[in-house]
Design an enzyme around this catalytic site. Structure first.
Site, PDB file in Angstrom:
ATOM      1  N   GLU A  33      89.291  26.796  -2.144  1.00 42.59           N
ATOM      2  CA  GLU A  33      89.516  25.758  -1.141  1.00 42.59           C
ATOM      3  C   GLU A  33      90.630  24.819  -1.598  1.00 42.59           C
ATOM      4  O   GLU A  33      90.579  24.302  -2.719  1.00 42.59           O
ATOM      5  CB  GLU A  33      88.208  24.971  -0.936  1.00 42.59           C
ATOM      6  CG  GLU A  33      87.127  25.840  -0.318  1.00 42.59           C
ATOM      7  CD  GLU A  33      85.724  25.399  -0.677  1.00 42.59           C
ATOM      8  OE1 GLU A  33      85.542  24.241  -1.094  1.00 42.59           O
ATOM      9  OE2 GLU A  33      84.806  26.231  -0.568  1.00 42.59           O
ATOM     10  N   GLU A  64      81.904  29.311  -0.216  1.00 46.72           N
ATOM     11  CA  GLU A  64      81.864  29.705  -1.626  1.00 46.72           C
ATOM     12  C   GLU A  64      81.239  31.073  -1.827  1.00 46.72           C
ATOM     13  O   GLU A  64      81.735  31.882  -2.623  1.00 46.72           O
ATOM     14  CB  GLU A  64      81.115  28.659  -2.463  1.00 46.72           C
ATOM     15  CG  GLU A  64      81.911  27.395  -2.767  1.00 46.72           C
ATOM     16  CD  GLU A  64      81.907  26.371  -1.645  1.00 46.72           C
ATOM     17  OE1 GLU A  64      81.272  26.611  -0.595  1.00 46.72           O
ATOM     18  OE2 GLU A  64      82.543  25.302  -1.815  1.00 46.72           O
ATOM     19  N   PHE A  87      83.874  22.195  -7.511  1.00 45.78           N
ATOM     20  CA  PHE A  87      82.967  21.470  -8.407  1.00 45.78           C
ATOM     21  C   PHE A  87      81.900  22.444  -8.896  1.00 45.78           C
ATOM     22  O   PHE A  87      81.396  23.254  -8.096  1.00 45.78           O
ATOM     23  CB  PHE A  87      82.288  20.298  -7.684  1.00 45.78           C
ATOM     24  CG  PHE A  87      83.188  19.112  -7.476  1.00 45.78           C
ATOM     25  CD1 PHE A  87      83.151  18.014  -8.341  1.00 45.78           C
ATOM     26  CD2 PHE A  87      84.089  19.091  -6.421  1.00 45.78           C
ATOM     27  CE1 PHE A  87      83.992  16.924  -8.141  1.00 45.78           C
ATOM     28  CE2 PHE A  87      84.935  18.006  -6.228  1.00 45.78           C
ATOM     29  CZ  PHE A  87      84.887  16.912  -7.089  1.00 45.78           C
ATOM     30  N   ASP A  89      78.975  22.056  -9.335  1.00 43.98           N
ATOM     31  CA  ASP A  89      77.740  21.918  -8.565  1.00 43.98           C
ATOM     32  C   ASP A  89      77.640  22.956  -7.456  1.00 43.98           C
ATOM     33  O   ASP A  89      76.542  23.233  -6.976  1.00 43.98           O
ATOM     34  CB  ASP A  89      77.690  20.524  -7.930  1.00 43.98           C
ATOM     35  CG  ASP A  89      78.003  19.434  -8.931  1.00 43.98           C
ATOM     36  OD1 ASP A  89      77.095  18.706  -9.317  1.00 43.98           O
ATOM     37  OD2 ASP A  89      79.173  19.321  -9.367  1.00 43.98           O
ATOM     38  N   PHE A  90      78.781  23.484  -7.031  1.00 45.66           N
ATOM     39  CA  PHE A  90      78.759  24.407  -5.895  1.00 45.66           C
ATOM     40  C   PHE A  90      78.516  25.851  -6.326  1.00 45.66           C
ATOM     41  O   PHE A  90      78.446  26.743  -5.478  1.00 45.66           O
ATOM     42  CB  PHE A  90      80.054  24.329  -5.077  1.00 45.66           C
ATOM     43  CG  PHE A  90      80.515  22.941  -4.734  1.00 45.66           C
ATOM     44  CD1 PHE A  90      79.633  21.875  -4.674  1.00 45.66           C
ATOM     45  CD2 PHE A  90      81.862  22.693  -4.466  1.00 45.66           C
ATOM     46  CE1 PHE A  90      80.077  20.587  -4.366  1.00 45.66           C
ATOM     47  CE2 PHE A  90      82.312  21.419  -4.152  1.00 45.66           C
ATOM     48  CZ  PHE A  90      81.422  20.362  -4.109  1.00 45.66           C
ATOM     49  N   ILE A  91      78.385  26.095  -7.626  1.00 47.82           N
ATOM     50  CA  ILE A  91      78.045  27.458  -8.035  1.00 47.82           C
ATOM     51  C   ILE A  91      76.679  27.860  -7.487  1.00 47.82           C
ATOM     52  O   ILE A  91      76.377  29.044  -7.384  1.00 47.82           O
ATOM     53  CB  ILE A  91      78.049  27.658  -9.564  1.00 47.82           C
ATOM     54  CG1 ILE A  91      76.998  26.800 -10.254  1.00 47.82           C
ATOM     55  CG2 ILE A  91      79.436  27.419 -10.125  1.00 47.82           C
ATOM     56  CD1 ILE A  91      76.746  27.181 -11.705  1.00 47.82           C
ATOM     57  N   HIS A 133      77.889  16.153  -7.532  1.00 45.32           N
ATOM     58  CA  HIS A 133      79.263  16.425  -7.985  1.00 45.32           C
ATOM     59  C   HIS A 133      79.423  16.147  -9.480  1.00 45.32           C
ATOM     60  O   HIS A 133      80.526  15.833  -9.929  1.00 45.32           O
ATOM     61  CB  HIS A 133      80.279  15.548  -7.227  1.00 45.32           C
ATOM     62  CG  HIS A 133      80.655  16.068  -5.878  1.00 45.32           C
ATOM     63  ND1 HIS A 133      79.758  16.129  -4.831  1.00 45.32           N
ATOM     64  CD2 HIS A 133      81.825  16.566  -5.388  1.00 45.32           C
ATOM     65  CE1 HIS A 133      80.373  16.614  -3.759  1.00 45.32           C
ATOM     66  NE2 HIS A 133      81.613  16.888  -4.074  1.00 45.32           N
TER      67      HIS A 133
HETATM   68  C1  TPP Z   1      79.877  23.265  -0.751  1.00 52.36           C
HETATM   69  C2  TPP Z   1      81.051  22.363  -0.865  1.00 52.36           C
HETATM   70  N1  TPP Z   1      82.269  22.895  -0.998  1.00 52.36           N
HETATM   71  C3  TPP Z   1      83.345  22.095  -1.131  1.00 52.36           C
HETATM   72  C4  TPP Z   1      83.213  20.740  -1.141  1.00 52.36           C
HETATM   73  C5  TPP Z   1      84.417  19.837  -1.330  1.00 52.36           C
HETATM   74  N2  TPP Z   1      84.717  19.183  -0.072  1.00 52.36           N
HETATM   75  C6  TPP Z   1      84.274  17.940   0.197  1.00 52.36           C
HETATM   76  S1  TPP Z   1      84.672  17.461   1.740  1.00 52.36           S
HETATM   77  C7  TPP Z   1      85.474  18.904   2.049  1.00 52.36           C
HETATM   78  C8  TPP Z   1      86.139  19.142   3.359  1.00 52.36           C
HETATM   79  C9  TPP Z   1      85.179  18.958   4.448  1.00 52.36           C
HETATM   80  O1  TPP Z   1      85.845  19.103   5.645  1.00 52.36           O
HETATM   81  P1  TPP Z   1      85.068  18.800   6.975  1.00 52.36           P
HETATM   82  O2  TPP Z   1      83.743  19.482   6.933  1.00 52.36           O
HETATM   83  O3  TPP Z   1      85.952  19.125   8.096  1.00 52.36           O
HETATM   84  O4  TPP Z   1      84.745  17.257   6.922  1.00 52.36           O
HETATM   85  P2  TPP Z   1      85.783  16.037   6.948  1.00 52.36           P
HETATM   86  O5  TPP Z   1      86.074  15.699   5.546  1.00 52.36           O
HETATM   87  O6  TPP Z   1      86.966  16.458   7.703  1.00 52.36           O
HETATM   88  O7  TPP Z   1      85.028  14.945   7.634  1.00 52.36           O
HETATM   89  C10 TPP Z   1      85.417  19.740   0.952  1.00 52.36           C
HETATM   90  C11 TPP Z   1      86.004  21.090   0.875  1.00 52.36           C
HETATM   91  C12 TPP Z   1      81.914  20.228  -1.016  1.00 52.36           C
HETATM   92  N3  TPP Z   1      81.684  18.927  -1.050  1.00 52.36           N
HETATM   93  N4  TPP Z   1      80.856  21.052  -0.856  1.00 52.36           N
END
Ligand code: TPP
Ligand code: TPP
Ligand code: MG
Ligand code: MG
Lengths: 330, 332, 332, 330
Positions: A33, A64, A87, A89-91, A133
């Site tokens: 990502e 993931e 992160f 944590d996401f494993i 996180h």
């Molecule tokens: C499982 C997971 N993967 C990756 C992340 C890192 N991350 C945090 S916010 C985000 C983007 C989220 O996008 P969206 O769902 O569109 O929400 P927005 O931030 O646009 O409100 C990512 C990839 C996470 N927190 N959790």
């Protein structure tokens, strides 16, 4: 290491390892990502998409499990994927792909299929990121046959170990402490790799062995300096990989010093410190003058509030005090 | 769009007080978030936060359609949801600063605010992390016959997570009263959603049998009209629904995301801010329809400002939790 | 259905040899599986196995549309896929008995047969476990420009797993040459799929932009026609596709599932066996169209029987792996 | 335990615990694949749907993450779900729901929300089910603060511990060794519960402590009988729960006997034996006459082939030999 070498940050060392391996072997791809233009939130991968293009540095959806599973299949069929899990944590979302698939494919197929992939992810707290996180979950993968688990503690090690992992024919998980990305250290310009399964004596000593992993190596080295001032000579050993584990080096050191502390940022219970303490307790049984001491994250979800969070992770002082106490034993 | 096109049947049923309350909430959220940014910039807030500025109409329009004992689940970008569901700014700021007076005694922080009193099951820092929880709360509502409805807020990035499809399937099979609200602000962090989202978003919900629709998330009246309708249907036992709100975050992905031009243009940002601002829109409409006047709204604005300023002061002055708190509440 | 309705354009392009090969393969699979059941009943096989009897037309019709270097992934009910892709019965039986001569040296067993020589990436005992792998193999095919296509077989139970939607999204975004083949045999173990599957199955794929269709999985000619078309399109770069094959397993979920009346009736089973048997159907058509005669097909039947019997004998006589094998091949 | 009590199988004991709790508290529901009419592939739940109906015994789609997540939310809002994960190997799919959600909700919310749920799943090999249906992954959950982890070893314990788990206000994971379902043992008719976190001395002894979990308790008891014939008196201790862990009982026993073996069917490395060995090595440091010995699954994916699979799990004989060897030490 040659003298007067160039210094890089930990992040730069990781990036350089990737760039070199991608130049050397065009089957190496990065998946994750925000890995392309964004270069990850930690900016570890900045510039790679510019050099290697979107075909080899691929932004994925927030899936993931999906892209880790995709990497398993790609690895089986000629690609050498490096998967970025933002992160550690996401494993949790990738355990099926890593444990039921990646780790077992080679064995279950009677040695026929191979899964040469790397998962890069993070560990470590104190970034004020709270319970989802901040975890250091590397003990889980260390428990699973078929995987290799790597925990670099310096820019030098990060580069050398990552290059080796990419060339390894097995699924490897590479944990980077997110709080170390800005840590600087010598990294020679010349090509080098570091074997998996060889511990590194980060500092030689006589009175006590401190086994430490990842950023806890830095903590241990700090403690060792404090100890020196108290007249205690600490040996700091970095296993570098929790699997394969270089038991011999750990045990020999403990036999020599007769005292050992294990420091790891994961939870103590059923974690990395348990295995290493068990190995040393048994292996150096007749030489130990005191019980092996384990130090790790407090057994709580990581709290957000800074004064609380700071209580949950091992510090130089905690290691220093523990060492002093151990050395007070006969 | 002219004002008259807004005068739908649903609009007619909304009292002036409700419109004013929605206006006030949107303004409060915006002021709140501006202060968060300020706290970050002045290095008074630990860690990061994800601002909701620009998306206020979604949380407010939807929560206005909920009973106070209905449930919501929220995301990393959750301040707006919490406030819209009735949380008070002082304890929220306290949480953001890691203070004991915070909703979670400082243990949760920005991404984990939860509050049983307002039916907030919690923000969640795992993308799609609260989908199971929301669906489970709807399961309880149905089994315990509480007649509650659950709203599950998530960003369009969460469309990438398989668990969404798993729980939509469950919710539809068991006819659970849950509304999946997708806040499509166009970006998954730093990546445009078109690069991560194949096919058709609404079809992903209708494929599982959910009724699904899309609404202009910058117009609180449209959001509220759709929400009221879907919530009501769900409460009547019609099962789950999916609502996509098209919206935009004015600021970065988080407070530290300052240089954004590699993933979106200033023009694009400017366009949304000047032409589609949800607060301005409601304000214009309220005045145009003679439902209130500018002076009254200005008064609300300044009340909100004061309230938020006081809340920040409260939080800044509040004490941290005592060290002994650190290992409390690991187990119930 | 009359024979003429089968005479589609695609049919016309299939040679008699191909039909005969498909017939032979279906018969082989059936004899193979009957022997598996026999081995289980006689307590000669360790553990359990999931029989493919009744579903032969799916694996055979689809694999006939693949090149030998194309890839497949398979499931817990995988013997048919392996054989259809070209595995030989003797080494498969050896695997089922845990013998060293088995495809996986006895380490995999019934649910993990894999064989690089025939492009078999492996059966998988995790429901939906091979979906990532299949999609990844398609990623390789595209990046390495091998022009290969991947078929991912799975039961309709796997529609419950979120990872399917994650990888369909990825495959469509990146236009990967993978065909997701859903073998809908009506049951997830002991539960009818209508109790676990909301909405519309094909729509779950089209929502992600995949082309999707459904075919009578008891008719190898229809299966093959659809597969050939989809595989060809995928090979041309058209991206992924989804094919649902409606089929039925004659036996229990696994060899030990004998009393099935609490979840399905004997009548239902009988109906499928007598009216829609894929082998009988092809046989009838081949004879009716004068493409071959009963005697020739009988000869194939008995050849298949002999081949399978020999294969079982081979496997029964084969030695177990040596104890030292146990910790070999954990790492490459 | 009163004398001349009724005997039940392990499966019957589990079922009875569920039935009693479902009668006692109508908020208790069961969720899982093929749990209703089929009563699970192991027939553990047979008859429950007939008594409690489809509203409380719910067949789910094959969506381990989805229905586990649903259970978390249901538990927060007034239901007491018991989730059935058919094979312990599939917990890989639930790690995010269990670890990032269930385990942390209470803490992250400052103690406000609670997650009173139970996950029932299996462990154990030798069923000829190969690598994806034979794992014993309980060490992972034991590593995570916020969860409780329960490993019953007898029908009696299964019933009493499960009832307690259902009444507990926290997420509990209950691991049943699938090879024990037919094991018979005494289970009184009268209501009883067993506290979590209290080890049970399954057999008292003087010369060596054998700490064993789940079905390994049976293996240890078998070994203890063999040892008795060799004149060695073994104490067999069953911690019953790996978290909370009753350290005191384990340490006291080891102090008394001065020798300890830990037997668990999970992998040795970074597993349950590591934690328990580390706890005993440190806690009984000054009393141990020999290193603590760890016995567990061989560090390989579980092979299908019966002669190979049998080599991977601990047996009575292996434990017996290890104990004899330890007792030969000064
Ligand atoms: C499982 C997971 N993967 C990756 C992340 C890192 N991350 C945090 S916010 C985000 C983007 C989220 O996008 P969206 O769902 O569109 O929400 P927005 O931030 O646009 O409100 C990512 C990839 C996470 N927190 N959790
Ligand atoms: C992740 C996972 N959950 C549950 C199971 C247990 N299980 C094995 S086969 C099966 C049913 C599969 O049904 P379907 O996908 O329709 O395939 P079929 O058996 O009908 O061919 C289940 C639930 C499993 N193997 N993996
Ligand atoms: Mg977004
Ligand atoms: Mg099926």
């Amino acid at each position: 290491m040659p003298e007067a070498v160039r210094e890089l940050t930990f992040a730069q060392a990781v990036r350089e390892a990737l760039a070199e391996e991608m130049r050397r072997d065009e089957r190496v791809c990065i998946l994750g990502e925000d890995v392309a233009e964004a270069g990850t939130p930690f900016k570890v991968l900045s510039g790679l998409v510019e050099e290697f293009g979107k075909e080899r540095v691929l932004d994925t959806p927030i899936s993931e499990a999906g892209f880790t599973g995709l990497a398993v299949g790609a690895a089986m069929t000629g690609i050498r994927p490096v998967v970025d899990i933002m992160f550690g944590d996401f494993i949790t979302l990738t355990m099926d792909q890593m444990v039921n698939q990646a780790a077992k494919v080679h064995y279950m197929s009677g040695g026929k299929w191979k899964v040469p992939m790397v998962m890069r992810t993070t560990l470590g707290a104190t970034r004020r990121s709270a319970a989802q996180h901040s975890q250091s979950l590397h003990a889980w993968f260390s428990h699973v046959p078929g995987l290799k688990v790597i925990l670099p503690s310096t820019p030098y090690d990060a580069k050398g170990l990552l290059k080796t992992a990419i060339r390894d024919e097995n699924p490897c998980v590479f944990f980077e402490d997110k709080m170390m990305y800005k840590l600087r250290g010598p990294v020679p310009e010349e090509e080098y790799t570091i074997p998996l399964g060889k511990a590194d004596v980060k500092r030689a000593g006589r009175d006590i062995t401190i086994v430490a992993t990842s950023s806890m190596v830095q903590v241990a080295l700090g403690a060792a300096t404090l100890l020196e001032e108290s007249g205690i000579s600490a040996e700091v050993i970095d296993p570098r990989t929790t699997w394969p584990l270089d038991e011999k080096t750990l045990i020999e050191s403990a036999k020599k010093t007769s005292r050992a502390i294990v420091v790891d940022e994961g939870y103590v219970r059923y974690g990395v410190t348990a295995e290493i303490a068990a190995v040393i307790s048994a292996g150096a049984f007749y030489n130990l003058d005191a019980p092996v001491k384990r130090i790790g994250a407090m057994h709580v979800p990581i709290p957000f509030s800074p004064p609380l969070e700071d209580l949950t992770v091992p510090t130089e002082n905690v290691v220093f005090e523990a060492a002093r106490e151990l050395c007070a034993h006969a | 769009m002219t004002a008259t096109t807004y005068r739908t049947g649903a609009d007619a049923r909304i009292s002036v007080e409700q419109w004013i309350r929605m206006y006030r909430r949107m303004v409060s959220i915006r002021r709140f978030e501006e202060q968060v940014n300020e706290l970050y910039t002045r290095a008074l807030m630990p860690g990061l936060a994800h601002l909701y500025i620009g998306e206020e109409a979604v949380a407010v329009g939807i929560c206005e359609a909920l009973r106070s004992d209905d449930y919501i689940t929220s995301t990393h970008r959750g301040h707006g949801h919490c406030l819209a569901k009735g949380a008070s700014p002082d304890r929220m700021f306290a949480e953001l600063l890691g203070k004991e007076a915070g909703y979670c005694r400082g243990k949760g922080g920005s991404m984990h605010i939860a509050d049983p009193a307002t039916g907030n099951l919690g923000a969640n820092a795992i993308v799609a992390g609260s989908m199971g929880i929301a669906t489970g709360a709807a399961f309880s509502a149905k089994r315990l016959r509480t007649n509650r409805v659950v709203v599950c807020f998530f960003g369009e990035g969460a469309l990438g997570q398989g668990v969404l499809y798993e729980v939509m399937n469950l919710a539809q099979l068991w006819k659970l009263p849950v509304i999946y609200v997708c806040e499509n602000n166009l970006y998954n962090e730093y990546t445009h959603y078109s690069e991560t989202t194949a096919g058709d978003i609404l079809a992903r919900a209708t494929a599982f049998g959910l009724s699904a629709e899309s609404v202009d998330g910058q117009d609180v009246r449209l959001v509220h009209e759709a929400a009221a309708r879907l919530v009501e249907a769900s409460r009547q036992g019609k099962g789950p629904a999916f609502l996509m709100c098209k919206t935009y975050r004015y600021h970065g992905h988080h407070v530290g995301d300052i240089n954004r031009e590699y993933y979106r243009s200033k023009q694009e940002e400017q366009g949304w801010k000047t032409e589609r601002d949800p607060i301005q829109r409601l304000r214009d409409w309220l005045i145009k329809e003679n439902l209130t006047d500018a002076a009254s709204l200005d008064r609300i604005d300044s009340e909100a400002k004061t309230e938020i300023e006081k809340a920040v002061e409260f939080a800044l002055a509040a004490p941290y939790p005592k060290p002994g708190e650190v290992d409390q509440d690991v187990y119930a």
